[in-house]
Design an enzyme around this catalytic site. Sequence first.
Site, PDB file in Angstrom:
ATOM      1  N   GLN A 252      43.460  51.761  44.521  1.00 50.20           N
ATOM      2  CA  GLN A 252      42.525  52.842  44.269  1.00 50.20           C
ATOM      3  C   GLN A 252      41.199  52.595  44.987  1.00 50.20           C
ATOM      4  O   GLN A 252      40.933  51.502  45.482  1.00 50.20           O
ATOM      5  CB  GLN A 252      42.268  52.977  42.764  1.00 50.20           C
ATOM      6  CG  GLN A 252      41.754  51.702  42.119  1.00 50.20           C
ATOM      7  CD  GLN A 252      41.949  51.663  40.624  1.00 50.20           C
ATOM      8  OE1 GLN A 252      42.266  52.661  39.994  1.00 50.20           O
ATOM      9  NE2 GLN A 252      41.762  50.510  40.024  1.00 50.20           N
ATOM     10  N   ASP A 306      37.526  47.647  32.922  1.00 51.47           N
ATOM     11  CA  ASP A 306      36.065  47.559  32.980  1.00 51.47           C
ATOM     12  C   ASP A 306      35.475  46.641  31.918  1.00 51.47           C
ATOM     13  O   ASP A 306      34.281  46.330  31.930  1.00 51.47           O
ATOM     14  CB  ASP A 306      35.429  48.948  32.860  1.00 51.47           C
ATOM     15  CG  ASP A 306      35.935  49.738  31.656  1.00 51.47           C
ATOM     16  OD1 ASP A 306      36.230  49.119  30.612  1.00 51.47           O
ATOM     17  OD2 ASP A 306      36.039  50.972  31.753  1.00 51.47           O
ATOM     18  N   ASP A 360      51.464  45.724  36.372  1.00 53.19           N
ATOM     19  CA  ASP A 360      51.828  47.043  35.850  1.00 53.19           C
ATOM     20  C   ASP A 360      52.192  46.880  34.379  1.00 53.19           C
ATOM     21  O   ASP A 360      53.088  46.096  34.031  1.00 53.19           O
ATOM     22  CB  ASP A 360      53.015  47.585  36.642  1.00 53.19           C
ATOM     23  CG  ASP A 360      53.427  48.976  36.199  1.00 53.19           C
ATOM     24  OD1 ASP A 360      53.830  49.129  35.021  1.00 53.19           O
ATOM     25  OD2 ASP A 360      53.354  49.904  37.024  1.00 53.19           O
ATOM     26  N   ALA A 361      51.506  47.582  33.505  1.00 51.50           N
ATOM     27  CA  ALA A 361      51.680  47.377  32.066  1.00 51.50           C
ATOM     28  C   ALA A 361      53.110  47.658  31.619  1.00 51.50           C
ATOM     29  O   ALA A 361      53.652  46.952  30.761  1.00 51.50           O
ATOM     30  CB  ALA A 361      50.704  48.260  31.285  1.00 51.50           C
ATOM     31  N   ASP A 379      44.415  52.332  27.235  1.00 49.91           N
ATOM     32  CA  ASP A 379      43.201  52.944  27.784  1.00 49.91           C
ATOM     33  C   ASP A 379      43.364  53.172  29.277  1.00 49.91           C
ATOM     34  O   ASP A 379      42.580  52.689  30.092  1.00 49.91           O
ATOM     35  CB  ASP A 379      41.993  52.034  27.497  1.00 49.91           C
ATOM     36  CG  ASP A 379      40.673  52.691  27.838  1.00 49.91           C
ATOM     37  OD1 ASP A 379      40.625  53.930  27.901  1.00 49.91           O
ATOM     38  OD2 ASP A 379      39.687  51.960  28.062  1.00 49.91           O
TER      39      ASP A 379
END
Length: 516
Positions: A252, A306, A360-361, A379
């Site tokens: 990203q 974050d 990757d979750a 989230d």
Amino acid sequence: MSSVANSFSEPASPQPTLKAPLLFISVLLIASCGLIYELVAGTLSSYLLGDSVTQFSTVIGVYLSAMGLGSWLSKFLQRGLARRFVDLELAVALVGGCSAPILFQAFAHTHAFRVVLYGVVMAVGTLVGLEIPILMRILKDQVRFKDLIASVLTLDYVGALFASILFPLLFMPKLGLVRTSLLFGLLNASVGLWSTYLLQSQLGPTRLIRLRCLAVMALLAVGLGFAGKFTLAMEEEIFADEIVYAKDSAYQRIVLTRGRGSFQLFLNGNLQFSSADEYRYHEALVHPAFGLRPDAKRVLICGGGDGLAVREVLKHPSVQEIVLVDLDPAMTDMARRQPMVRQLNGASLDDPRVKIINADAMVWLQETSGPPFDMAYVDFPDPNTYALGKLYTARFYRLLQRRLTDDAMITVQSTSPLMARQSFWCIAATMEAAGLKVRPYHLAVPSFGVWGFALASRRDFDVPTRVLPGLRHLSDEATAAMFAFPKDMDRVPTEVNRLDNQVLVHLYAREWRRWS
């Protein structure tokens, strides 16, 4: 058929001035360049418009059809093929090399971005489609037809393979879109210059041709030198505030902007938080679940790189371990090292109780095992792509439950129940289809508007009425009130989001399009 066969027949005495093996290297290079331009256009349109599947599908379709058009047009070029080939390389170098800057400019200054996008893709595809047929006609008297076809197609596919591997692993994270397109434009122009030496016997005087090649290379080299400043200038026109941090990762584009008294994080152009009011969002995400499980010791956070959700979880004294699973190491590294973000999250990611896993979750949940978690927070960014949409499927929620205790609480950020009402309730319905008891809730976050969450467990539970004292926004009364929905946000019937339909991505795109 006889004329075709004769045109590709093996010559009696090959011309030694044509260096066929070296020209085959050109095939490898121009194939790589062509695919890079296609990937740049698809990636940039995905960043700016969202819905990566649609953007890549349409870009690939237009590009391939344009290549077919170019191949068809090549039959009308009869004379001076060597000179035409060099001219084509320079044209591809200019159009393809400048494609990313052109598209950024179009997005910032016009309302016809899609017209410019597909025009650029069409132009590049047509020019690339002309290259290989012309080069094959140049080589037809030097190489047997079967060897020519085999060699050209093999190198064409190998070049595409190299480009497809190196683009996400090297060029995107290290160079970014603008530098990548300009660099490969420079490579195309270099092939043109290189070809003036390999095809000298067919070109005649080459001084002016080489000067043109050098001029194009110089122009692209200057652009490459100023690419960083250009990207920053374009993004400052797209974003309202000053850009203080920007980075392309393998996954990203990460941008931080700073305005009056606050700063904002954007991922691929989408706002993730504003420091002015993120506490409202993160208090609402984290603390209601702890009102029902105040003794939770092991906490799983999927997304949230974050560190702001981690900051809120660490306020609870019972917590002994937090596992944060976030795909992008560039994101968690920024949250640990960028001074503004680090101060905002309270250096939460450096707490010894926090373990960061960059993966990757969904894959991590499926492939790993360990002690169960007492609490889980999901989230992720909104489901505006299929890559994100899979993280909102019934399959994902079933995998998540396998890693939790029987009485664990789950909280999922669920987009806006006002702006995307069907999407919001689709997430709740999907969680219920996975066997969870769900209680949705919402609050106002000024930067986003009305925002929604879903609190869930495998067991029945009541609405939480108590939260940790001393929070900036939430109180016991405010927490209970979040679970009441007015008529314009109340439940509507929706489909369940599954891996094989990804209905949520379509709902989300349709609903948010009304507000853009």
